[in-house]
Design a protein around this motif. Structure first.
Motif, mmCIF file in Angstrom:
data_model
loop_
_atom_site.group_PDB
_atom_site.id
_atom_site.type_symbol
_atom_site.label_atom_id
_atom_site.label_comp_id
_atom_site.label_asym_id
_atom_site.label_seq_id
_atom_site.Cartn_x
_atom_site.Cartn_y
_atom_site.Cartn_z
ATOM 1 N N ALA A 19 0.835 -1.204 0.000
ATOM 2 C CA ALA A 19 0.000 0.000 0.000
ATOM 3 C C ALA A 19 0.866 1.249 0.000
ATOM 4 C CB ALA A 19 -0.935 -0.005 1.207
ATOM 5 N N HIS A 20 1.900 1.253 0.847
ATOM 6 C CA HIS A 20 2.807 2.407 0.893
ATOM 7 C C HIS A 20 3.486 2.614 -0.461
ATOM 8 C CE1 HIS A 20 3.320 1.708 5.514
ATOM 9 N NE2 HIS A 20 2.112 2.113 5.187
ATOM 10 N N SER A 21 3.980 1.545 -1.040
ATOM 11 C CA SER A 21 4.702 1.652 -2.314
ATOM 12 C C SER A 21 3.802 2.121 -3.439
ATOM 13 C CB SER A 21 5.323 0.299 -2.676
ATOM 14 O OG SER A 21 6.286 -0.090 -1.708
ATOM 15 N N SER A 22 2.499 1.847 -3.331
ATOM 16 C CA SER A 22 1.577 2.183 -4.421
ATOM 17 C C SER A 22 1.455 3.686 -4.642
ATOM 18 C CB SER A 22 0.192 1.592 -4.131
ATOM 19 O OG SER A 22 -0.498 2.323 -3.121
ATOM 20 N N HIS A 23 1.867 4.486 -3.659
ATOM 21 C CA HIS A 23 1.723 5.937 -3.779
ATOM 22 C C HIS A 23 2.982 6.613 -4.341
ATOM 23 C CE1 HIS A 23 -1.946 5.486 -1.523
ATOM 24 N NE2 HIS A 23 -1.295 4.920 -0.533
ATOM 25 N N LYS A 24 4.032 5.847 -4.614
ATOM 26 C CA LYS A 24 5.325 6.434 -4.977
ATOM 27 C C LYS A 24 5.598 6.205 -6.463
ATOM 28 C CE LYS A 24 6.893 5.503 -0.276
ATOM 29 N NZ LYS A 24 7.819 4.752 0.595
ATOM 30 N N ARG A 25 5.740 7.286 -7.183
ATOM 31 C CA ARG A 25 5.926 7.209 -8.634
ATOM 32 C C ARG A 25 7.366 6.849 -8.993
ATOM 33 N NH1 ARG A 25 2.727 9.704 -12.207
ATOM 34 N NH2 ARG A 25 2.057 11.227 -10.631
ATOM 35 N N ASP A 26 7.579 5.773 -9.692
ATOM 36 C CA ASP A 26 8.854 5.367 -10.306
ATOM 37 C C ASP A 26 10.066 5.755 -9.465
ATOM 38 O OD1 ASP A 26 10.747 4.394 -11.999
ATOM 39 O OD2 ASP A 26 9.976 5.385 -13.788
ATOM 40 N N GLU A 27 10.168 5.115 -8.312
ATOM 41 C CA GLU A 27 11.288 5.418 -7.412
ATOM 42 C C GLU A 27 12.639 5.078 -8.036
ATOM 43 O OE1 GLU A 27 10.271 5.088 -2.896
ATOM 44 O OE2 GLU A 27 9.655 3.245 -3.897
ATOM 45 N N ALA A 28 12.685 4.036 -8.839
ATOM 46 C CA ALA A 28 13.956 3.649 -9.451
ATOM 47 C C ALA A 28 14.479 4.759 -10.358
ATOM 48 C CB ALA A 28 13.790 2.348 -10.234
#
Length: 296
Positions: A19-28
Motif C-alpha cells: 500500500a505504501h509503495s503504491s503511492h510512490k511514482r517510479d522510485e527507481a
C-alpha cells in the motif's frame, strides 16, 4: 524480549508495504537520476555537521560521496529507499528488516537502480549476534525503536557489531509527540510499555503525500485497512539515552520542532523541505536525534 510479538508485527508490515509503495511514482528512475529520500537532519548527524543547512543539496551539486569507504548497517530498513540513498553517498550498505515483503521490494529497487546494496530478512535480535564488529556506522531512523521490545539488548548488540570508533546514528519521532493520537493524550511515555494497535500499520504515506513520496505522489491504493494488529513499545528519552550506554559514548543529542516526511499529527502543515510542523503557536519537540560512538 518478545520475538513472538515481533513476528506478529511482521505480518502487519507485510500487508502495509505494498500500500505504501503504491503511492510512490517510479522510485527507481528518481534514484537513478540522483534523487534521495534522505533528509538534511540525518545527514548532519552522519557527517557530524549542522544542525542546520541544506547539506544534501551541497553534496548533490558537488558530486561528493562523503560516506565512501564506510561500511554501514541500516537497521529496520523497510523497503530500502533510504538504504540506497545512503549507498549513493558512498557507503557500503547492508539493510536488515523483519518483513520479507519489504526486503523483496528493496532488492527489486536495488536491481532497477543499479545501486549496490545487500539486504537481509531477519529479526535484528537474531541477526546481530551472528555478526562480527565490521561496521563503521549503524543507522536507524523514524519509527524504528517503537517496534523493539528490549532497548538495552538492542543497543548492546548494535555496539558489538561496530568497529572501535564506529558510530550509531538515530533519528526518531519524539517520544512526547508519539503520546498523542488525533490531538488527544492516548499512549504511555516510557519504560517499554506494551501497546496493542488493533488497526495495525496504517497508510501513513497516503496521509503524508509528497513529503514521503519525493519521486512523485500518486493516489495508489485507496482506503487501505490492515488486517493485522501491531505490538508497539513506548520508549522515553531517558530510556533511549540510557540504552546507548551499553558500550557507546553519546556525542550529540538534538530535538527538532518539526517531523520529517510523516504527518504524525492530523493538524500538522507541510513546510518546505518535506517537513511537517504546527501552523502556529507553541511548537513541541517532534523529533529526537542523536549520535554515539563505540570507544576506540
Amino acid at each position: 524480549m518478545r520475538r513472538d510479538l515481533h513476528q506478529q508485527n511482521r505480518l502487519a508490515w507485510d500487508a502495509a508495504t505494498p500500500a505504501h509503495s503504491s503511492h510512490k511514482r517510479d522510485e527507481a528512475r528518481f534514484l537513478r537520476a540522483g534523487g534521495t529520500t534522505l533528509f538534511d537532519d540525518e545527514v548532519h548527524l552522519l557527517l557530524g555537521t549542522g544542525p542546520e543547512g541544506h547539506v544534501l543539496e551541497d553534496i548533490r551539486k558537488s558530486g561528493a560521496r562523503p560516506l565512501s569507504g564506510l561500511r554501514l548497517l541500516h537497521g529496520a530498513c523497510n523497503a530500502g529507499q533510504d538504504t540506497l540513498s545512503l549507498a549513493r553517498l558512498g557507503a557500503d550498505v547492508t539493510g536488515v528488516d523483519i518483513s520479507p515483503t519489504a526486503i523483496a521490494a528493496a532488492q527489486t529497487l536495488a536491481e532497477e537502480t543499479g545501486i549496490p546494496a545487500r539486504f537481509v530478512v531477519a529479526d535484528l535480535y537474531d541477526w546481530l549476534p551472528t555478526q562480527e564488529p565490521v561496521f563503521d556506522v549503524v543507522f536507524m531512523t523514524y519509527g524504528a525503536l517503537l517496534w523493539m521490545s528490549d532497548l538495552d539488548a538492542l543497543y548492546a548488540a548494535l555496539a558489538r557489531v561496530l568497529k572501535p570508533g564506529g558510530r550509531c546514528i538515530g533519528l526518531e519521532f519524539h517520544p512526547l509527540a508519539m503520546m498523542y493520537e488525533q490531538g488527544r493524550l492516548t499512549y504511555p511515555y516510557d519504560g517499554g510499555a506494551h501497546v496493542v494497535g488493533e488497526t495495525g500499520v496504517g497508510d501513513y504515506v497516503a496521509a503524508s503525500g509528497t513529503a514521503l513520496a519525493p519521486s512523485g505522489f500518486v493516489e495508489g491504493q485507496v482506503g487501505f485497512k490492515n488486517p493485522h494488529a501491531t505490538n508497539e513499545f513506548s520508549w522515553g528519552v531517558a530510556d533511549i539515552l540510557g540504552a546507548l550506554r551499553a558500550g557507546l559514548v553519546l556525542e550529540v543529542v538534538r530535538e527538532y520542532p518539526y517531523a520529517n516526511g510523516c504527518k504524525i499529527w492530523p493538524d500538522l502543515v507541510e513546510q518546505p523541505g518535506r517537513r511537517y510542523a504546527p501552523a502556529g503557536g507553541a511548537v513541541p519537540p517532534l523529533m529526537l536525534g542523536w549520535s554515539s560512538r563505540r570507544p576506540e
